[in-house]
Write a protein that holds these residues in place. Structure first.
Motif, short mmCIF file in Angstrom:
data_model
loop_
_atom_site.label_atom_id
_atom_site.label_comp_id
_atom_site.label_asym_id
_atom_site.label_seq_id
_atom_site.Cartn_x
_atom_site.Cartn_y
_atom_site.Cartn_z
N GLU A 1 5.15 1.15 9.35
CA GLU A 1 5.26 0.03 10.28
C GLU A 1 3.89 -0.61 10.53
OE1 GLU A 1 9.23 1.29 12.87
OE2 GLU A 1 7.23 1.62 13.74
N ASN A 2 2.84 0.20 10.60
CA ASN A 2 1.49 -0.35 10.74
C ASN A 2 1.12 -1.20 9.52
OD1 ASN A 2 0.97 0.72 13.24
ND2 ASN A 2 -0.14 2.52 12.48
N SER A 3 1.49 -0.72 8.33
CA SER A 3 1.18 -1.48 7.11
C SER A 3 1.91 -2.82 7.11
CB SER A 3 1.57 -0.66 5.87
OG SER A 3 0.77 0.49 5.73
N LEU A 4 3.16 -2.81 7.50
CA LEU A 4 3.93 -4.06 7.53
C LEU A 4 3.38 -5.02 8.58
CD1 LEU A 4 7.54 -2.62 7.16
CD2 LEU A 4 6.19 -3.79 5.42
N ASP A 5 2.97 -4.49 9.73
CA ASP A 5 2.38 -5.35 10.75
C ASP A 5 1.06 -5.95 10.28
OD1 ASP A 5 4.41 -5.06 12.58
OD2 ASP A 5 3.45 -3.41 13.68
N ALA A 6 0.39 -5.26 9.34
CA ALA A 6 -0.87 -5.77 8.79
C ALA A 6 -0.65 -6.78 7.67
CB ALA A 6 -1.72 -4.60 8.28
N GLY A 7 0.60 -7.12 7.40
CA GLY A 7 0.90 -8.13 6.39
C GLY A 7 0.89 -7.63 4.97
N ALA A 8 1.06 -6.35 4.76
CA ALA A 8 1.05 -5.80 3.41
C ALA A 8 2.16 -6.37 2.56
CB ALA A 8 1.17 -4.27 3.48
N GLN A 9 1.85 -6.60 1.28
CA GLN A 9 2.84 -7.06 0.32
C GLN A 9 3.19 -5.98 -0.70
OE1 GLN A 9 4.39 -10.29 0.42
NE2 GLN A 9 3.47 -9.96 2.45
N SER A 10 2.38 -4.92 -0.72
CA SER A 10 2.62 -3.80 -1.63
C SER A 10 2.16 -2.52 -0.93
CB SER A 10 1.84 -4.00 -2.93
OG SER A 10 2.03 -2.89 -3.80
N ILE A 11 3.02 -1.50 -0.96
CA ILE A 11 2.72 -0.24 -0.28
C ILE A 11 3.02 0.92 -1.24
CG2 ILE A 11 3.24 1.25 1.68
CD1 ILE A 11 4.14 -1.18 3.23
N GLN A 12 2.06 1.82 -1.36
CA GLN A 12 2.22 3.00 -2.21
C GLN A 12 2.19 4.25 -1.34
OE1 GLN A 12 -1.22 2.22 -4.75
NE2 GLN A 12 0.17 1.84 -6.47
N LEU A 13 3.15 5.15 -1.57
CA LEU A 13 3.23 6.40 -0.83
C LEU A 13 3.17 7.57 -1.79
CD1 LEU A 13 5.58 4.27 0.44
CD2 LEU A 13 5.67 6.05 2.15
N ASP A 14 2.28 8.50 -1.52
CA ASP A 14 2.18 9.73 -2.29
C ASP A 14 2.30 10.89 -1.31
OD1 ASP A 14 1.43 8.56 -4.96
OD2 ASP A 14 -0.26 7.84 -3.76
N VAL A 15 3.26 11.78 -1.54
CA VAL A 15 3.45 12.91 -0.63
C VAL A 15 3.52 14.20 -1.43
CG1 VAL A 15 4.69 11.47 1.04
CG2 VAL A 15 5.98 12.76 -0.65
N GLU A 16 3.14 15.28 -0.77
CA GLU A 16 3.19 16.60 -1.39
C GLU A 16 3.88 17.57 -0.44
OE1 GLU A 16 -0.65 17.90 -2.64
OE2 GLU A 16 -1.13 16.00 -3.67
N GLN A 17 4.69 18.46 -1.02
CA GLN A 17 5.43 19.47 -0.27
C GLN A 17 6.22 18.85 0.87
OE1 GLN A 17 2.86 22.70 0.89
NE2 GLN A 17 2.34 23.23 -1.23
#
Length: 599
Positions: free
Chosen positions: A32-48
């Motif tokens: 939600e913070n990324s979207l409020d910052a006007g992001a047009q591309s978001i990458q998520l990397d998670v482990e375990q």
């Protein structure tokens, strides 16, 4: 123990208990913070499952160096500055709690580069209330937040986490839900360094439906009707699952208010009411819907995690949602596919009849009613004259190109065991459950006629007295006009007593006291009630069932064709009064697969 202020670290951990339940909660807040910052591309990397590591990188506006420490301070935000801003919140995050709360229960690294700065800076925390000074870091415009070892310093909370697979499932569902709220933003998700969800930006209708299919499944995307409706300052749009695509659980329901995913009892009630007349008992509708309204008319500050909202005019919203959805469902007609067909029949398997009319499609109609009534024999005898059949009943639907188009349900060719009508249309074979179809036609005619006459009242010879609470008595007085519209004549005869002088004619034998109490309960919860209409409809449905053509009744070709034409003109004709499908379509391609043609 004397009263004393809590340490900042403990304050943040208490706040974390409200907004950080599991890794999925962290992902929600950071996205939600990324979207409020006007992001047009978001990458998520998670482990375990997100317990060991969550990293979210965006290309938004970024955070200047001198604001990095503030971003990790409690109740610090760039999204509101006054009470007026709070009353018209348009951003997703605004409390200023998420980052400091997450930082208090994890090892957090925040790296960002403001769009115009040309350089990046990073700040690190180790679960305490103090952070290192920002250090230079190579970073493109945007922000990266890395969260490691979630709940490492709160072991009691860590014990409540589930298996890696379960936690990742919750996390992935959050990404899916948020991806449905921002079609113009591209999302990528990987787990344990393995690529997973890949959703490119979707800027037109076809691309948006493709994203819906990727998230909700191809079967759902092929069995939806698109909805666009505005009125009273509200706008509702999205995709509504056909009644034949119902679920055993409410697991495919996505609803957004001003771009925010919410769970709301008022919304759920309005949707259930809209589907009530077309869903099989115990089934749940599927939908992806978006409601837009003036931010001042909705309170998004009702829950710490912002899952719930409160509408300032809840009755208006409920009525708008119900009427919009109810009208769309009522106008569904056999004939026009709502989306490209994606269902395929496995070789050697007979398609399930439970798919109902979804194998064909639907088209909007004007809701005209015609055809069958309660006097089955009389109407059937007149069908040949009312609905002329094609010139050659034995070989319908064979017009050459350029001749009259074949109707959506085609022309009847035979009757099977006195139960099913077999018809040929432009796509292939149509099978109709004649009793179920006739039952819906009769039911809709009865409803139309009854509504034309209105809810007539029948005076009671002896008025019925009801002992109620003072609150219920006050409500009865406040909503006296509504009770009159429902067909009741209701008076207050004491501080905690009501007197019923008249009831709706069709419900004269019903349990009057229980019905009145149910109506009062609905008025308290939702500002309106459909109890009386539902009770009347239940009675009309019973009459329609008994008045419909029965199984094993032999029909002539003209009679069968007349029934097909009436289905094409009748509201909700894809389902009987109990929510079961009335017809299925088998395309020529599906039939060819059954017989292995072309192999």
């Amino acid at each position: 123990m004397p009263i004393s202020p809590l340490p900042p670290q403990l304050v943040n951990q208490i706040a974390a208990g409200e907004v950080v339940e599991r890794p999925a909660s962290v992902v929600k807040e950071l996205l939600e913070n990324s979207l409020d910052a006007g992001a047009q591309s978001i990458q998520l990397d998670v482990e375990q499952g997100g317990v060991r590591r969550i990293r979210i990188r965006d290309d938004g506006s970024g955070i200047p160096r001198d604001e990095l420490a503030l971003a990790l301070s409690r109740h610090a935000t760039s999204k509101i500055a006054s009470l007026e801003d709070l009353e018209r919140v348009a951003s997703l995050g605004f409390r200023g709690e998420a980052l400091p709360s997450i930082a208090s229960v994890s090892r957090l690294t925040l790296t960002s580069s403001a769009a115009a700065s040309g350089s990046g800076w990073t700040i690190r925390g180790d679960g305490g209330d103090r952070f290192q000074a920002p250090e230079p870091a190579a970073h493109p415009p945007g922000t990266t937040v890395e969260v490691r070892d979630l709940f490492f310093n709160v072991p009691a909370r860590r014990k409540f986490l589930r298996t890696e697979r379960t936690e990742f499932g919750h996390l992935e569902e959050v990404v899916r839900r948020i991806a449905l709220s921002r079609f113009a933003v591209a999302f990528e998700l990987s787990h344990n360094r393995k690529p997973g969800l890949r959703l490119p930006a979707a800027r037109d209708g076809d691309a948006q439906l493709a994203r819906v299919a990727a998230i909700c499944g191809e079967a759902f995307a092929s069995q939806v009707v698109h909805l666009e409706h505005e009125g009273a300052g509200l706008r509702l749009h999205g995709w509504l699952g056909l009644p034949t695509y119902s679920r055993s659980q409410a697991d495919l329901q996505y609803f957004y208010v001003n771009g925010r995913m919410v769970r709301d009892r008022l919304i759920s009630h309005a949707v259930r009411q809209a589907y009530q007349d077309v869903l099989f008992h115990g089934r749940h509708p599927a939908f992806v819907l978006y409601l837009e309204l003036d931010p001042a008319l909705v309170d998004v500050n009702a829950h710490p995690a912002k899952h719930e909202v409160r509408f300032r005019e809840s009755r208006l919203v409920h009525d708008f949602l119900f009427r919009s959805l109810h009208r769309v469902l009522a106008e569904l007609r056999p004939g026009q596919a709502t989306a490209p067909a994606r269902l395929e029949t496995p070789d050697g398997q007979v398609p399930s009849a439970g798919s109902g009319g979804a194998w064909g499609g639907y088209r909007g109609g004007a809701g005209a009613q015609s055809g069958l009534g309660l006097r089955v024999a009389e109407v059937m005898d007149a069908y040949g004259a009312l609905h002329p059949a094609p010139a050659d009943d034995a070989r319908p639907g064979t017009e050459a190109p350029g001749e009259a188009a074949v109707p959506p349900l085609g022309y009847a060719v035979a009757q099977l065991h006195g139960v099913y009508i077999l018809a040929q249309n432009a796509d292939g074979l149509v099978l109709v459950d004649m009793h179920a179809a006739h039952e819906r036609i009769t039911y809709e005619r009865l409803k139309l006629g009854y509504r034309g006459e209105g809810l007539k009242s029948q005076p009671l010879l002896v008025p019925a007295r009801m002992n109620v609470s003072r609150r219920e008595a006050d409500l009865a007085e406040t909503h006296a006009e509504a009770f009159t519209r429902f067909g009741f004549e209701l008076d207050r005869s004491g501080p905690e007593q009501l007197q019923v002088r008249a009831v709706p004619t069709l419900l004269a034998r019903a349990d009057t006291e229980s019905l009145v109490r149910d109506v009062l309960a609905d008025l308290v919860a939702h500002g309106e009630s459909r109890r009386v209409e539902d009770a009347v409809n239940a009675l009309l449905a019973t009459l329609a069932c008994h008045g419909s053509v029965r199984a094993n009744r032999q029909l002539t070709i003209p009679e069968m064709n007349a029934l097909l034409r009436d289905m094409e003109a009748t509201d909700r004709s894809g389902q009987c009064n109990h929510g079961r499908p009335t017809w299925v379509q088998l395309s020529m391609g599906q039939l060819d697969k059954l017989f292995l043609r072309g192999k």
